[in-house]
Motif scaffolding. Structure first.
Motif, PDB file in Angstrom:
ATOM      1  N   PHE A   9      92.799  -8.546  89.642  1.00  0.00           N
ATOM      2  CA  PHE A   9      92.761  -7.306  90.415  1.00  0.00           C
ATOM      3  C   PHE A   9      93.777  -6.310  89.870  1.00  0.00           C
ATOM      4  CE2 PHE A   9      94.788  -4.941  93.967  1.00  0.00           C
ATOM      5  CZ  PHE A   9      93.759  -4.060  94.204  1.00  0.00           C
ATOM      6  N   TRP A  10      95.022  -6.783  89.643  1.00  0.00           N
ATOM      7  CA  TRP A  10      96.052  -5.859  89.180  1.00  0.00           C
ATOM      8  C   TRP A  10      95.776  -5.368  87.760  1.00  0.00           C
ATOM      9  CZ3 TRP A  10      98.396  -3.211  92.473  1.00  0.00           C
ATOM     10  CH2 TRP A  10      98.715  -3.740  93.722  1.00  0.00           C
ATOM     11  N   VAL A  11      95.213  -6.243  86.922  1.00  0.00           N
ATOM     12  CA  VAL A  11      94.899  -5.779  85.566  1.00  0.00           C
ATOM     13  C   VAL A  11      93.794  -4.718  85.626  1.00  0.00           C
ATOM     14  CG1 VAL A  11      94.193  -6.447  83.246  1.00  0.00           C
ATOM     15  CG2 VAL A  11      95.600  -7.991  84.598  1.00  0.00           C
ATOM     16  N   SER A  61      94.175  -0.980  84.401  1.00  0.00           N
ATOM     17  CA  SER A  61      93.315  -0.487  83.320  1.00  0.00           C
ATOM     18  C   SER A  61      92.979   0.985  83.524  1.00  0.00           C
ATOM     19  CB  SER A  61      92.040  -1.311  83.240  1.00  0.00           C
ATOM     20  OG  SER A  61      91.186  -0.955  84.290  1.00  0.00           O
ATOM     21  N   ASN A  62      92.974   1.442  84.771  1.00  0.00           N
ATOM     22  CA  ASN A  62      92.652   2.843  85.018  1.00  0.00           C
ATOM     23  C   ASN A  62      93.769   3.778  84.581  1.00  0.00           C
ATOM     24  OD1 ASN A  62      90.025   2.692  86.103  1.00  0.00           O
ATOM     25  ND2 ASN A  62      90.910   1.679  87.883  1.00  0.00           N
ATOM     26  N   GLY A  63      94.973   3.218  84.413  1.00  0.00           N
ATOM     27  CA  GLY A  63      96.087   4.045  83.981  1.00  0.00           C
ATOM     28  C   GLY A  63      96.113   4.245  82.465  1.00  0.00           C
ATOM     29  N   PHE A  64      95.413   3.384  81.753  1.00  0.00           N
ATOM     30  CA  PHE A  64      95.453   3.481  80.297  1.00  0.00           C
ATOM     31  C   PHE A  64      94.088   3.874  79.750  1.00  0.00           C
ATOM     32  CE2 PHE A  64      98.559   0.414  81.667  1.00  0.00           C
ATOM     33  CZ  PHE A  64      99.682   0.714  80.922  1.00  0.00           C
ATOM     34  N   ARG A  65      93.907   5.107  79.480  1.00  0.00           N
ATOM     35  CA  ARG A  65      92.626   5.557  78.971  1.00  0.00           C
ATOM     36  C   ARG A  65      92.192   4.786  77.733  1.00  0.00           C
ATOM     37  NH1 ARG A  65      90.844  11.022  80.865  1.00  0.00           N
ATOM     38  NH2 ARG A  65      90.677  10.121  82.905  1.00  0.00           N
ATOM     39  N   LYS A  66      93.153   4.700  76.787  1.00  0.00           N
ATOM     40  CA  LYS A  66      92.786   4.184  75.475  1.00  0.00           C
ATOM     41  C   LYS A  66      92.504   2.698  75.507  1.00  0.00           C
ATOM     42  CE  LYS A  66      95.323   7.324  72.523  1.00  0.00           C
ATOM     43  NZ  LYS A  66      96.734   7.327  72.126  1.00  0.00           N
ATOM     44  N   ARG A  67      93.323   1.999  76.252  1.00  0.00           N
ATOM     45  CA  ARG A  67      93.166   0.537  76.226  1.00  0.00           C
ATOM     46  C   ARG A  67      92.333   0.024  77.383  1.00  0.00           C
ATOM     47  NH1 ARG A  67      98.769   0.386  75.777  1.00  0.00           N
ATOM     48  NH2 ARG A  67      99.413   1.060  73.709  1.00  0.00           N
ATOM     49  N   ARG A  68      91.618   0.932  78.037  1.00  0.00           N
ATOM     50  CA  ARG A  68      90.892   0.516  79.230  1.00  0.00           C
ATOM     51  C   ARG A  68      89.926  -0.636  78.941  1.00  0.00           C
ATOM     52  NH1 ARG A  68      87.602   4.713  82.809  1.00  0.00           N
ATOM     53  NH2 ARG A  68      89.650   5.288  83.520  1.00  0.00           N
ATOM     54  N   ILE A 111      90.253  -8.272  79.521  1.00  0.00           N
ATOM     55  CA  ILE A 111      91.258  -9.280  79.900  1.00  0.00           C
ATOM     56  C   ILE A 111      91.090  -9.654  81.373  1.00  0.00           C
ATOM     57  CG2 ILE A 111      93.731  -9.666  80.246  1.00  0.00           C
ATOM     58  CD1 ILE A 111      94.198  -7.857  77.801  1.00  0.00           C
ATOM     59  N   ALA A 112      90.957  -8.621  82.213  1.00  0.00           N
ATOM     60  CA  ALA A 112      90.841  -8.873  83.653  1.00  0.00           C
ATOM     61  C   ALA A 112      89.620  -9.753  83.930  1.00  0.00           C
ATOM     62  CB  ALA A 112      90.737  -7.558  84.399  1.00  0.00           C
ATOM     63  N   SER A 113      88.511  -9.442  83.265  1.00  0.00           N
ATOM     64  CA  SER A 113      87.303 -10.231  83.493  1.00  0.00           C
ATOM     65  C   SER A 113      87.500 -11.652  83.009  1.00  0.00           C
ATOM     66  CB  SER A 113      86.115  -9.614  82.765  1.00  0.00           C
ATOM     67  OG  SER A 113      85.921  -8.308  83.203  1.00  0.00           O
ATOM     68  N   GLY A 152      82.469  -2.663  84.195  1.00  0.00           N
ATOM     69  CA  GLY A 152      83.782  -3.229  84.438  1.00  0.00           C
ATOM     70  C   GLY A 152      84.319  -2.901  85.818  1.00  0.00           C
ATOM     71  N   GLN A 153      84.060  -1.686  86.280  1.00  0.00           N
ATOM     72  CA  GLN A 153      84.801  -1.202  87.448  1.00  0.00           C
ATOM     73  C   GLN A 153      84.479  -1.921  88.739  1.00  0.00           C
ATOM     74  OE1 GLN A 153      87.543   0.645  87.597  1.00  0.00           O
ATOM     75  NE2 GLN A 153      87.350   0.273  85.401  1.00  0.00           N
ATOM     76  N   LEU A 154      83.334  -2.591  88.801  1.00  0.00           N
ATOM     77  CA  LEU A 154      83.068  -3.378  89.997  1.00  0.00           C
ATOM     78  C   LEU A 154      84.096  -4.499  90.100  1.00  0.00           C
ATOM     79  CD1 LEU A 154      81.267  -4.119  92.399  1.00  0.00           C
ATOM     80  CD2 LEU A 154      79.858  -5.435  90.833  1.00  0.00           C
TER      81      LEU A 154
END
Ligand code: HEM
Lengths: 500, 330
Positions: free
Chosen positions: B20-22, B26-33, B39-41, B95-97
């Motif tokens: 959840f936290w990753v 991920s929304n804070g990092f455009r480039k590495r989203r 990773i989160a998945s 991803g966003q779900l």
């Protein structure tokens, strides 16, 4: 020459009203939504308010108090599933479903057998999903490209039909059986209504606590007001009933040994039932529903006497008044077969009962010259029974409904494709890059066309739709087209560039 | 409960919180989203596998099918939510779900871990539950609840992507209020009428407000492509969850007929499942006939989520009573 692809996606987000001109309100989906919503709301209220038929009227008073309960009872909310309102809603939904099923759902079966018409390029461009791929000069002719596309689609599970008119057109379908979903589900729902009606007109049910050794008849059974059924003339005798416990004392299973006794007193059938394991005779099912202790059998100087037992916490008690001031209390438990009976005395002026003694099963004590023997505890078995003539039909309905909704999960996909001779250039494809083409003179245009012909450019029009899984379908098609057609035409066009 | 099982369950719980936290980060990092979503998945997949083994181990230890009380059903719900997301990510590449799915799983783990110890223990079954029907009836229901839940979450994202941020906020607040009522009902002694009012009243007001908020569109936030994708996935989840719900309700009827002699007795929980079923039937007809815009359908999916929550957790914790009180422990 570069490969150009265009995607034209119509946005189906704006609500597109389906054609309703020849559909009456009775058969409209609007009425379905209205009645489904009202039924849902009514059932929700029924789920919230304790129902008299289930838990008895006392529960309603218990839950809502002396003031509110009578109002709820008056309004029928405490017995909502038998109110005219609820029956009206069910009738409305049934009517709607019958009308709609016959007018709109069932006729669609015909579509299943109709082959999809092959479409030409410009018709394909009007499909919700569509793509145009200009294939670079290839040695494949139109026919061969269509064959190649067909084999790619087949690999993805599509059933492909090639046009027989000698043009390079094809249609493909996936999950066609999913189109049966509505029909199968609705047949199931109609069957369900039929089965429930048969049961309600001819079936009956009931519950009866029966003491060990006693018999049960069906005189007290319940059935609907509109009833044309009949009640059995045989009875059920409880030969034995007992419980099985976990080591900790929690009940594990209840059993009853039952005999079906005919009118002539003869035993017709015998069997042991337990929870989840009923006995069936003459299409009446008898279920083990509950279990408890009923009474205590004592012998006073050898004379048997039964005292009714009342549940008090985990124990059971029987009372034997001696005079207006004093009472003997027998406290029993069914934890183990040899649990002793505890004997207490209570006088009005005493604060608590006084324990006198304990008696083991079968033993007796002497009380003022009277021999009191603890002979046994008599259990009572709670028997639930019913005759349900519509059950078979209802089970068939269940099978249809389950099959139907599972079919509805299958995404139904349709694909149309047409490989045409490079005439797309004066249509949409290259337009964006080549806005000046409208100003091209006739000769120039003709030149271009013959040019294309000699280079044998082909254009693949491919389109399709999938209502239930649109985006997944589009992803599938995009990757298929890109992998097998765009990539190749790019490869060949780059070769082209090197050659000259 | 063995240490092995506890360790695995904790791994699953922790990985749902971590992913959840990753996802959020991920929304804070455009480039590495993209890589962070991956990773989160991945973390979520690890948790899913751990939970799968934990559930199997519990079944082996208990010598029975491990789905018989509220705690075990929460494990299953979390399992199905994680699994459902993993499946959707594979087929749709979204991803966003993930962050909503991992949040849901994490909340269910937390809720489960707060339950009294008696729920965590492996206890003997009451007579009514000793039946092979239990494993036919319950798993489809729990998995369907998870799928229907996911569809409501997709509905929220669809609304977000179509610029209806105000409606999203109201709808999310409604869901939180409903869940709050369930937490209150589970762990505190609150008058049931107030709890029911909080859940049902809050939901009605919240849904009406969100419906009304659909008018407010912030054009800047519109991402039409994603809105379309989530509209589609929301429907996909329902189209999978609905048959499971149907199977669950019908096999419940078969079991009831087998055990009590009546396949339908208007027991509150039964009735509630029917309400949920009918509302999804309504959704499907609305969708097939394109009666409503995608945004309104998303809200219908959110209504479905609230009804699913009421059916699954609400009825036992908000004091509705009935035969299906095995999940209760007070
Ligand atoms: C009672 C009134 C009802 C009416 C008038 C009605 C009408 C319809 C119509 C017109 C269709 C579309 C057929 C098509 O376009 O192929 C449909 C599909 C369907 N209906 Fe109903 N329906 C009703 C009740 C129900 C109920 C209670 C259910 C419960 C499950 C149900 C389940 C379905 C399903 C599963 C489909 C197929 C949807 C699909 O193709 O994905 N219907 N219905």
């Amino acid at each position: 020459m570069s490969a150009e692809t265009t995607k034209e996606r119509t946005m189906p987000e704006t609500p597109v009203k389906s054609k309703k001109s020849n559909v009456s309100f009775v058969a409209s989906v609007k009425l379905t939504i209205i009645s489904l919503s009202l039924i849902a709301a009514t059932v929700l209220v029924g789920a919230w308010c304790p129902q008299e038929g289930q838990v008895g009227r006392e529960k309603v008073f218990e839950a809502f108090g002396e003031k509110a309960a009578p109002v709820l009872i008056q309004l029928g909310i405490s017995d909502i599933f038998h109110t005219p309102w609820f029956l009206f809603l069910i009738a409305l939904l049934t009517l709607n479903m019958v009308a709609c099923s016959f007018q709109r759902v069932f006729p669609k079966i015909r579509l299943l057998r109709q082959p999809l018409p092959a479409l030409a390029g410009d018709a394909i461009l009007r499909l919700p999903y569509n793509r145009v791929v200009t294939l670079g000069p290839t040695r494949e002719n139109e026919e061969e490209i269509a064959v190649r596309l067909a084999s790619v689609l087949k690999k993805k599970g599509f059933k492909v039909t090639r046009s027989t008119k000698g043009d390079a057109r094809l249609t493909a379908e996936y999950g066609k059986i999913g189109r049966l979903a509505a029909t199968v589900t609705h047949i199931g729902l109609l069957t369900l209504v039929g089965g429930v009606t048969i049961t309600s007109w001819t079936g009956f049910n009931g519950f009866q606590p029966v003491k060990l050794g006693d018999s049960m008849s069906f005189a007290d059974s319940q059935h609907s007001k509109l009833w044309v059924g009949s009640l059995p003339d045989w009875t059920v005798r409880v030969n034995r009933t007992w419980k099985e416990s976990y080591p900790g004392g929690e009940p594990k299973q209840w059993y009853s040994d039952l005999s079906v006794i005919g009118k002539d007193g003869e035993e017709k059938k015998r069997g042991v039932i337990s929870v989840n394991n009923p006995l069936t005779y003459d299409s009446v099912d008898i279920y083990q529903a509950s279990w408890g202790l009923d009474s205590l059998e004592l012998k006073f100087n050898g004379q048997a006497r039964e005292l009714p037992l009342q549940t008090m916490g985990g124990r059971h008690a029987a009372f034997l008044p001696l005079d207006s001031d004093s009472v003997l209390i027998f406290s029993a438990t069914d934890q183990t077969p040899d649990s002793p009976l505890r004997l207490f005395a209570k006088r009005t002026e005493w604060e608590a009962p006084k324990k006198i003694t304990e008696i083991k099963p079968g033993q007796s004590i002497d009380m003022g010259g009277v021999q009191v023997q603890f002979s046994r505890l008599l259990p009572r078995t709670g028997l639930q029974y019913k005759r349900d003539p519509g059950l078979g039909i209802i089970y068939v309905a269940f099978a249809f409904i389950m099959a139907g909704v599972m079919l509805a999960a299958i995404p139904f996909r349709q694909v149309w494709a047409s490989v045409e001779f490079g005439k797309d250039t004066d249509k949409d494809t290259d337009m964006e890059a080549d806005t000046g083409s409208a100003e091209l003179s006739y000769e120039e245009k003709a030149d271009k066309e013959t040019d294309l012909k000699t280079q044998s450019t082909k254009v693949l029009y491919i389109g399709g739709r999938s209502v239930k899984a649109r985006v997944g379908f589009e992803r599938l098609m995009d990757s298929l087209v890109e992998e097998h057609f765009v990539a190749e035409s790019e490869a060949s066009s780059s070769l082209e560039e090197i050659k000259p | 409960m063995s240490d092995f099982q506890i360790a695995l369950t904790n791994t699953a719980g922790i990985s749902s919180v971590m992913s959840f936290w990753v996802f959020v980060a991920s929304n804070g990092f455009r480039k590495r989203r993209d890589i962070m979503v991956k990773i989160a998945s991945f973390v979520l997949i690890v948790g899913f596998l751990a939970l799968t083994i934990a559930i199997v181990a519990r079944g082996v230890e208990a010598q029975r099918f491990p789905l018989s009380n509220l705690y075990e059903s929460l494990l299953w719900f979390a399992w199905a939510t994680m699994g459902g997301y993993i499946w959707l990510r594979r087929t749709y590449g979204i991803g966003q779900l993930g962050w909503l799915a991992s949040l849901t799983a994490a909340v269910m783990f937390l809720y489960g871990s707060w339950l009294p110890q008696s729920q965590h223990e492996i206890a003997p079954l009451v007579p009514a539950l000793v039946s092979y029907w239990r494993q036919i009836h319950v798993p489809p229901l729990i998995v369907s609840y998870a799928m229907l839940f996911l569809s409501g979450l997709c509905g929220l994202i669809q609304l977000w992507c179509s610029g209806r941020s105000r409606a999203v906020i109201v709808a999310s607040a409604t869901i939180l209020t409903a869940f709050g009522a369930i937490i209150l009902g589970t762990f505190y002694k609150v008058e049931v009428l107030y709890l029911q009012l909080l859940f049902v009243g809050g939901s009605i007001v919240g849904v009406l407000l969100s419906w009304w908020s659909l008018k407010f569109v912030s054009e800047a936030h519109i991402n039409e492509k994603n809105a379309n994708v989530y509209d589609d996935i929301s429907y996909r989840c329902i189209v999978v969850g609905f048959p499971l719900l149907t199977i669950g309700i019908i096999t419940g009827g078969l079991w009831a007929n087998h055990a009590w002699g009546s396949y339908w007795s208007w027991d509150p929980k039964e009735s509630m499942a029917l309400v949920t079923w009918l509302s999804y039937a309504a959704y499907i007809h609305l969708k097939v006939h394109r009666e409503l815009s995608a945004e309104k359908l998303s809200l219908v999916a959110v209504i479905g989520l609230l009804l699913t929550l009421l059916t699954y957790l609400g009825f036992n914790t908000l004091g509705f009573g009935g035969l299906h009180s095995y999940g209760q422990f007070k």
